[in-house]
Design an enzyme around this catalytic site. Sequence first.
Site, PDB file in Angstrom:
ATOM      1  N   ARG A  21      32.721  -4.664 -27.380  1.00 14.86           N
ATOM      2  CA  ARG A  21      33.499  -3.443 -27.628  1.00 14.86           C
ATOM      3  C   ARG A  21      32.920  -2.702 -28.830  1.00 14.86           C
ATOM      4  O   ARG A  21      32.401  -1.608 -28.711  1.00 14.86           O
ATOM      5  CB  ARG A  21      34.983  -3.778 -27.818  1.00 14.86           C
ATOM      6  CG  ARG A  21      35.907  -2.558 -27.670  1.00 14.86           C
ATOM      7  CD  ARG A  21      35.961  -1.680 -28.906  1.00 14.86           C
ATOM      8  NE  ARG A  21      36.380  -2.439 -30.091  1.00 14.86           N
ATOM      9  CZ  ARG A  21      36.279  -1.956 -31.323  1.00 14.86           C
ATOM     10  NH1 ARG A  21      35.758  -0.754 -31.553  1.00 14.86           N
ATOM     11  NH2 ARG A  21      36.650  -2.689 -32.359  1.00 14.86           N
ATOM     12  N   ASP A  22      32.955  -3.305 -30.008  1.00 12.46           N
ATOM     13  CA  ASP A  22      32.376  -2.649 -31.184  1.00 12.46           C
ATOM     14  C   ASP A  22      30.871  -2.490 -31.001  1.00 12.46           C
ATOM     15  O   ASP A  22      30.272  -1.494 -31.415  1.00 12.46           O
ATOM     16  CB  ASP A  22      32.684  -3.454 -32.451  1.00 12.46           C
ATOM     17  CG  ASP A  22      32.942  -2.564 -33.659  1.00 12.46           C
ATOM     18  OD1 ASP A  22      32.190  -1.595 -33.849  1.00 12.46           O
ATOM     19  OD2 ASP A  22      33.906  -2.827 -34.405  1.00 12.46           O
ATOM     20  N   HIS A  25      29.294   0.765 -29.525  1.00  8.80           N
ATOM     21  CA  HIS A  25      28.869   1.893 -30.369  1.00  8.80           C
ATOM     22  C   HIS A  25      27.366   1.820 -30.627  1.00  8.80           C
ATOM     23  O   HIS A  25      26.644   2.809 -30.494  1.00  8.80           O
ATOM     24  CB  HIS A  25      29.610   1.869 -31.707  1.00  8.80           C
ATOM     25  CG  HIS A  25      31.063   2.185 -31.615  1.00  8.80           C
ATOM     26  ND1 HIS A  25      31.541   3.394 -31.170  1.00  8.80           N
ATOM     27  CD2 HIS A  25      32.157   1.446 -31.933  1.00  8.80           C
ATOM     28  CE1 HIS A  25      32.863   3.391 -31.209  1.00  8.80           C
ATOM     29  NE2 HIS A  25      33.262   2.218 -31.671  1.00  8.80           N
ATOM     30  N   SER A 175      37.454  -0.248 -41.213  1.00 12.13           N
ATOM     31  CA  SER A 175      36.604   0.517 -40.294  1.00 12.13           C
ATOM     32  C   SER A 175      35.328   1.023 -40.943  1.00 12.13           C
ATOM     33  O   SER A 175      34.310   1.205 -40.269  1.00 12.13           O
ATOM     34  CB  SER A 175      37.381   1.718 -39.746  1.00 12.13           C
ATOM     35  OG  SER A 175      38.658   1.355 -39.305  1.00 12.13           O
ATOM     36  N   HIS A 204      39.604  -7.283 -39.597  1.00 15.12           N
ATOM     37  CA  HIS A 204      38.414  -6.818 -38.883  1.00 15.12           C
ATOM     38  C   HIS A 204      37.499  -6.160 -39.904  1.00 15.12           C
ATOM     39  O   HIS A 204      37.852  -5.138 -40.491  1.00 15.12           O
ATOM     40  CB  HIS A 204      38.843  -5.812 -37.806  1.00 15.12           C
ATOM     41  CG  HIS A 204      37.714  -5.155 -37.072  1.00 15.12           C
ATOM     42  ND1 HIS A 204      37.315  -5.542 -35.814  1.00 15.12           N
ATOM     43  CD2 HIS A 204      36.910  -4.113 -37.408  1.00 15.12           C
ATOM     44  CE1 HIS A 204      36.316  -4.765 -35.406  1.00 15.12           C
ATOM     45  NE2 HIS A 204      36.049  -3.890 -36.361  1.00 15.12           N
ATOM     46  N   TYR A 295      33.993   6.137 -41.398  1.00 10.89           N
ATOM     47  CA  TYR A 295      34.253   5.394 -40.159  1.00 10.89           C
ATOM     48  C   TYR A 295      32.930   4.960 -39.539  1.00 10.89           C
ATOM     49  O   TYR A 295      32.044   5.773 -39.296  1.00 10.89           O
ATOM     50  CB  TYR A 295      35.023   6.314 -39.213  1.00 10.89           C
ATOM     51  CG  TYR A 295      35.687   5.659 -38.037  1.00 10.89           C
ATOM     52  CD1 TYR A 295      36.790   4.824 -38.217  1.00 10.89           C
ATOM     53  CD2 TYR A 295      35.258   5.915 -36.741  1.00 10.89           C
ATOM     54  CE1 TYR A 295      37.428   4.245 -37.129  1.00 10.89           C
ATOM     55  CE2 TYR A 295      35.889   5.344 -35.644  1.00 10.89           C
ATOM     56  CZ  TYR A 295      36.971   4.515 -35.847  1.00 10.89           C
ATOM     57  OH  TYR A 295      37.600   3.948 -34.762  1.00 10.89           O
TER      58      TYR A 295
END
Length: 363
Positions: A21-22, A25, A175, A204, A295
């Site tokens: 998921r991350d 990016h 983030s 996270h 971010y």
Amino acid sequence: MTSDIFFDPIWDVRMTDTSLRDGSHHKRHQFTKDEVGAIVAALDTAGVPVIEVTHGDGLGGSSFNYGFSKTPEQELIKLAAETAKEAKIAFLMLPGVGTKEDIKEAQNNGGSICRIATHCTEADVSIQHFGLARELGLETVGFLMMSHTIPPEKLAQQARIMADAGCQCVYVVDSAGALVLEGVRDRVAALVAELGDDAQVGFHGHENLGLGVANSVEAVRAGAKQIDGSCRRFGAGAGNAPVEALIGVFDKIGVKTGIDFFDIADAAEEVVAPAMPAECLLDRNALIMGYSGVYSSFLKHAIRQSERYGVPAHQLLHRAGQRKLIGGQEDQLIDIALEIKREMESDAAGRQSHAIGGSPRKG
């Protein structure tokens, strides 16, 4: 409310791998089915209990603004659920990007943990989504993104909103990779004190200041029960805390996770690394994001606008931090790029004018 969380009694901490998921990016959302199947199988074999699979910006994120997925995320969620023998499949959704129907479809495809993310001051927009997820029988996790931007006591108030809405674990989400040690400890401790037995607390982290592992250790010592990471740091910016390093450190300090260190190291080296377009680097751009509080998913967007307009990416990122941009405001990087370009052209014109005119002669 925490009694029905997927949590083996032998664990001190439950790990979630966010590579799929991350890491989306970093890969510009171009995962193939073969890559996802291989990574899920390797993580599952190593004992990773939760594997997150979605577009980098969550359900419904495949778009012009965030970047289109090579393979539809729902197909990847289904494949992951069919591949994993023990691991649970989690999915991320951002209210306003994903919809309630997306949540239902993800569950039908085998997802069992719904992670709902909001900016750290906007927990109230998640209330109906947590309600639906609990009605559907999904386990719930809340993400308070950009947690470095508000003090611990205010973050705890936002966590309470999520917990009261049905969230079973609220995450302090760094983030931007901007938090430093005690900043993590104080925020996690504040959430633990506020939530008590009503919900677990998670963390996270990102590696933009090189502190992903250290910050995760601080979080556990402050009472966090769930920790995120990505194999090989496969995530936005400089990446997430590397799971294989986290497991090595946790083994050494006596924190039980149920993950085999050697198996996860093999998975990172032999399966995850080949799927990465490049290593996640702690370079100037990533450092600027951590230092300026940007971010992490802005990195690829900034590089693209840098190339398009001929301006330095690190300057784009620094100004994004000065303006306190948050997730969903990636399009403002275009305005910043045009602003920097005008300044560069004005400076160049001024230098040329000075060179032509020369220095005035002394009489």
